[in-house]
Design an enzyme around this catalytic site. Structure first.
Site, PDB file in Angstrom:
ATOM      1  N   SER A 196       2.354  -1.850   6.186  1.00 62.05           N
ATOM      2  CA  SER A 196       2.788  -3.008   5.658  1.00 62.05           C
ATOM      3  C   SER A 196       3.777  -2.320   4.490  1.00 62.05           C
ATOM      4  O   SER A 196       3.915  -1.355   4.185  1.00 62.05           O
ATOM      5  CB  SER A 196       1.825  -4.102   5.227  1.00 62.05           C
ATOM      6  OG  SER A 196       1.417  -3.424   4.087  1.00 62.05           O
ATOM      7  N   LYS A 197       4.613  -3.545   4.251  1.00 61.06           N
ATOM      8  CA  LYS A 197       5.493  -3.419   2.938  1.00 61.06           C
ATOM      9  C   LYS A 197       4.903  -2.836   1.963  1.00 61.06           C
ATOM     10  O   LYS A 197       5.672  -1.896   1.078  1.00 61.06           O
ATOM     11  CB  LYS A 197       6.118  -4.808   2.703  1.00 61.06           C
ATOM     12  CG  LYS A 197       7.605  -4.771   2.804  1.00 61.06           C
ATOM     13  CD  LYS A 197       8.101  -6.113   2.448  1.00 61.06           C
ATOM     14  CE  LYS A 197       9.798  -5.898   2.311  1.00 61.06           C
ATOM     15  NZ  LYS A 197      10.431  -7.065   2.374  1.00 61.06           N
TER      16      LYS A 197
END
Ligand code: GLU
Length: 492
Positions: free
Chosen positions: A269-270
């Site tokens: 994820s980010k």
């Protein structure tokens, strides 16, 4: 933009499951992003593996923009994807194909399937489907569409009612895919649904578009994320039906590559660094060859080799050596590689890359000075931002603002030492690193202190920081006059 007739002739015509085609067989790969967001690191790696596989086999690597989701596809995303690919040197070997522009061709194939009895008109309404789905849920059984229209006589098809076209998936037997990454994967054909290929409004579905485009582009090897494995079984239904109808639609060879996970094993994820490729370039200040090398090593390896050049990668790459398990994204490793490539990079190129970053830090800087300092600056930085920060002292205005650590170094004793250094260096005629080093080493001996006792206050007062390139290099880069002036600003 590619026109609708922009196709590449069909592939090798063999349905062999081998990862290494015979030399005569032409390899065509493709990277087919959906332009609904930036080019993320997983997509870039898929592109890289397709590019490498094609290069390794002397084949062709194509790009296709899967822009059929009109609501979510944007021009900005298309630009970002091309921009990111070009930066990594992964542009396609031909004009990119735009999927949406080929809708008529997709619909044409749907009708061929329909006419040959490999697809059917299904008149089930949304309400009927929803009711069946609800009933299955109530009875706690998986929903499987059994459309009564599958075997209906075309003569009974109503002329005035809306319908979709569904492909007729086989009900008996099983389908085996010899995936070059995952190995053999088998699915019972009853698991494969009669999915929609042409919607009620006549528009093709994504599943149909992919198959038709891959065929028309002559794609021989479909290398993509393993989140598409289920799609492969569904797509093969169309491929095999079309092969039965007109021939020349061989099964492609599939290679489904595992996803990238974060260092903690969770889906990327980010927060793990799952950024757009543009962020690696712009915000993080990485070099494309470092990202290329990192992506290559992410899930693929050649012995213990860590630093692998583009040419070497082309020679060594073998899709069969791609790991079956998910790989873990490791930002530290990426930065280490970037540090390596910074040290290798051409100084003039680095000046071009660093100068715009320096604008924000010290408005008055000059490129000649930056170029002169580059050999000593680049060996200390992991990314271009660090490199720019490391160059600030060259252009800083006197009296220098000292950071906290530098202030801590400038004790009363240190300031007294600076005064002695000034006296000594005022008489220095030969302002070279070697002479300055000999001079100050001798001074340390005379004072009975370690060289660090002299070097640290020098560094603090010359650069305003507690870390910098070698202190003799700093003196040389600043020159005698500026060095002495900076020292005087802080001496006791
Ligand atoms: N457009 C799909 C995606 O971005 C890829 C489809 C494919 O490679 O077959 O996930």
């Amino acid at each position: 933009m590619a026109s609708q007739t922009d196709t590449v002739s069909a592939g090798s015509g063999t349905a062999s499951a081998s990862a290494s085609p015979t030399p005569a067989a032409r390899v065509v790969t493709r990277f087919a992003p959906s332009p609904t967001g930036f080019l993320h690191i997983g997509g870039a790696r898929t592109a890289l593996f397709n590019w490498l596989f094609a290069r390794h086999h002397g084949g062709t690597y194509l790009l296709r923009i899967e822009d059929t989701d009109r609501a979510r596809s944007t021009d900005a995303a298309i630009e970002a994807i091309f921009d990111g690919l070009n930066w990594l040197g992964l542009g396609g070997d031909a004009e990119p194909v735009f999927q949406f522009a080929r809708s008529d061709r997709h619909a044409q194939v749907a009708h061929q399937l329909l006419d040959a009895g490999h697809a059917y008109r299904c008149y089930l309404t949304q309400e009927e489907l929803a009711a069946r789905r609800a009933k299955a849920q109530e009875e706690r059984r998986p929903f499987r569409l059994e459309s009564e229209w599958r075997d209906a006589d075309p003569a009974t098809w109503p002329a005035d009612k809306p319908y979709v076209i569904r492909v007729k998936a086989p009900r008996e037997g099983e389908t085996v895919i010899e995936d070059v990454v995952q190995g053999a994967i088998t699915v019972q054909n009853v698991e494969i649904d009669d999915y929609v290929i042409l919607r009620g409004d006549g528009t093709p579905t994504y599943m149909l578009a992919v198959v038709v485009d891959d065929h028309d582009m002559g794609v021989t090897h479909v290398i993509r994320g393993d989140d598409h494995i289920n799609n492969a079984f569904r797509q093969l239904v169309i491929i095999r039906a079309m092969n039965a109808i007109e021939g020349g639609w061989p099964d492609p060879i599939y290679g489904h590559i595992p996803l990238i996970h974060g260092a903690d094993g969770a889906k990327l994820s980010k927060r793990h660094g799952a950024l757009g490729v543009d962020a690696y370039r712009d915000e993080m200040g990485l070099l494309p060859e470092a990202v290329f090398n990192y992506l290559l090593r992410l899930g693929w390896g050649h012995g213990d080799e860590e630093i692998i050049s583009r040419d070497q990668a082309v020679e060594w790459f073998d899709i069969a050596n791609v790991n079956k398990g998910a790989s873990r994204f490791d930002l530290k490793k990426l930065l280490n590689l970037n540090g390596h490539y910074l040290r290798e990079a051409d100084d003039a190129r680095l000046v071009d890359l660093v100068a715009p970053r320096l604008d924000a830090l010290v408005p008055a800087h000059d490129r000649a000075k930056l170029a002169e300092a580059m050999p000593v600056l680049k060996v200390r930085a992991a990314d271009l931002n660090e490199l720019a920060k490391g160059a600030v002292f060259l252009f800083a205005q006197r009296p220098l603002a000292l950071d906290e650590k530098a202030q801590g170094l400038l004790t009363a004793d240190a300031r007294a030492i600076l005064a002695k250094v000034i006296t000594r260096l005022e008489g220095a005629n030969d302002w070279t690193a070697a002479t300055l080093e000999a001079n100050l080493k001798q001074m340390a001996e005379e004072l009975g202190v370690g060289l660090g006792k002299i070097a640290q206050p020098l560094r603090a007062s010359l650069t305003g920081q507690a870390t910098s390139p070698g202190i003799f290099d700093v003196l040389v880069l600043l020159g005698k006059e500026e060095s002495l002036a900076r020292l005087r600003d802080h001496a006791a």
